[in-house]
Design an enzyme around this catalytic site. Structure first.
Site, PDB file in Angstrom:
ATOM      1  N   GLY A  28       8.500   2.565   0.534  1.00  0.00           N
ATOM      2  CA  GLY A  28       7.551   1.797   1.093  1.00  0.00           C
ATOM      3  C   GLY A  28       6.188   2.317   0.995  1.00  0.00           C
ATOM      4  CB  ALA A  29       3.467   3.419   2.162  1.00  0.00           C
ATOM      5  CG  HIS A  31       0.794   3.299  -4.340  1.00  0.00           C
ATOM      6  ND1 HIS A  31       1.064   3.527  -5.611  1.00  0.00           N
ATOM      7  CD2 HIS A  31       1.352   4.027  -3.483  1.00  0.00           C
ATOM      8  CE1 HIS A  31       1.986   4.484  -5.611  1.00  0.00           C
ATOM      9  NE2 HIS A  31       1.873   4.946  -4.458  1.00  0.00           N
ATOM     10  CD  GLU A  32      -2.270  -2.322  -8.659  1.00  0.00           C
ATOM     11  OE1 GLU A  32      -1.566  -2.968  -9.369  1.00  0.00           O
ATOM     12  OE2 GLU A  32      -2.698  -2.879  -7.687  1.00  0.00           O
ATOM     13  CG  HIS A  34       5.320   1.832  -4.904  1.00  0.00           C
ATOM     14  ND1 HIS A  34       4.403   2.159  -4.004  1.00  0.00           N
ATOM     15  CD2 HIS A  34       6.358   2.708  -5.050  1.00  0.00           C
ATOM     16  CE1 HIS A  34       4.807   3.390  -3.582  1.00  0.00           C
ATOM     17  NE2 HIS A  34       6.008   3.732  -3.917  1.00  0.00           N
ATOM     18  CG  LEU A 181      -2.656   4.777  -7.523  1.00  0.00           C
ATOM     19  CD1 LEU A 181      -2.635   3.087  -7.553  1.00  0.00           C
ATOM     20  CD2 LEU A 181      -3.985   5.177  -6.813  1.00  0.00           C
TER      21      LEU A 181
END
Ligand code: PAF
Length: 273
Positions: A28-29, A31-32, A34, A181
């Site tokens: 989770g959390a 960002h680009e 993922h 990231l």
């Protein structure tokens, strides 16, 4: 997008599905980075499954399990907008039971680098990935190259356990200033964030040296350590793609890895040459 929260329900749902499945396991959390994994899965498969599970067994005592960023609602939106078909959102009690069969990271590759400073971490990662792959039974599973040691160990497990899944490594996504990231970047203060750039700069220094035909690993690591100064360094290593120590860089078969502490946050990064 369908949201499923138990392994039994997901297995039942996928039981008669005979098309290609691309799987992106996450904590989770999102960002680009993922989103890039999801896009790659979307391109090559008929169905895309993403899991969000903050896996307790890969956190050591005293690590950030309780404060690991959780952004459930935002993550659901991101998945929906990225074209995910199934979001698997289990809780720990549906994944783990009291008396567990153990999967252990290999003695050498699993206990060097990050495995050295976080003993047991990779056993937790491999255990949960084995479980998730067995639940989803994907054609291909996607992992970021930023976690190079994790990717290497998962590929090894899949090979050694004769599992029917292709492991796909996807290039690291960076902010415009070069910082790789990571969900943990939210822990960084403005000052930390500036300091964190030393990590990607050290890798750029190495790349520049190699472009100038410097291949001696010891000399490259020495320069990298200078760039990283005064960060607390967990490791700076140059290895071949089997994660063995090398004396000279061999293009096409080399990974340069760094892990350092910035503020209270451990950050890792690497480049593949
Ligand atoms: O890289 C991650 O986010 C995690 O280690 C993984 C692979 C989802 C296992 O919990």
């Amino acid at each position: 997008m369908k949201i499923i929260s138990t392994p039994i329900e997901l297995k039942e749902y996928l039981k008669n599905f005979n098309k290609t499945i691309g799987f992106v396991p996450t904590m989770g959390a999102l960002h680009e980075g993922h989103i890039t994994l999801i896009k790659e899965a979307r391109k090559a498969n008929e169905l895309v499954v993403v899991s969000i599970f903050v896996n307790p067994t890969q956190f050591l005592k005293g690590e950030d399990l309780d404060k690991y960023p959780r952004k459930d609602e935002a993550d659901k939106k991101i998945c929906e907008l990225s074209g995910v078909d199934i979001l698997f959102f289990p809780d720990a009690s549906s994944i783990y039971s009291k008396d567990e069969v153990s999967i252990l990271a290999p003695n050498v590759r699993g206990f060097v680098l990050e495995g050295f400073s976080r003993p047991g971490h990779f056993s937790g990662v491999l255990t949960v990935v084995m479980k998730l792959l067995n639940i989803v039974n994907p054609t291909k599973a996607y992992f970021g190259k930023k976690d190079a040691q994790q990717l290497n160990l998962i590929a090894l497990m899949v090979k050694q356990y004769f599992m029917n899944v292709e492991i796909v490594g996807v290039d690291t996504v960076r902010d415009s200033d070069g910082l790789a990231l990571s969900s943990r970047n939210v822990y960084l203060s403005t000052k930390d964030r500036k300091e964190a750039l030393k990590i990607s700069s050290s890798l750029q220094t190495a790349a520049k040296m190699i472009l100038k035909d410097v291949v001696n690993v010891e000399n490259i690591i020495k320069e990298m350590r200078e760039v990283l100064n005064p960060l607390e360094i967990f490791y700076v290593e140059i290895l071949n793609l089997d994660f063995e120590i090398i004396k000279e860089v061999e293009l096409g078969n080399t990974v340069i890895l760094v892990e350092a502490k910035v503020g209270d946050t451990r950050l890792l990064d690497n480049i593949w040459l």
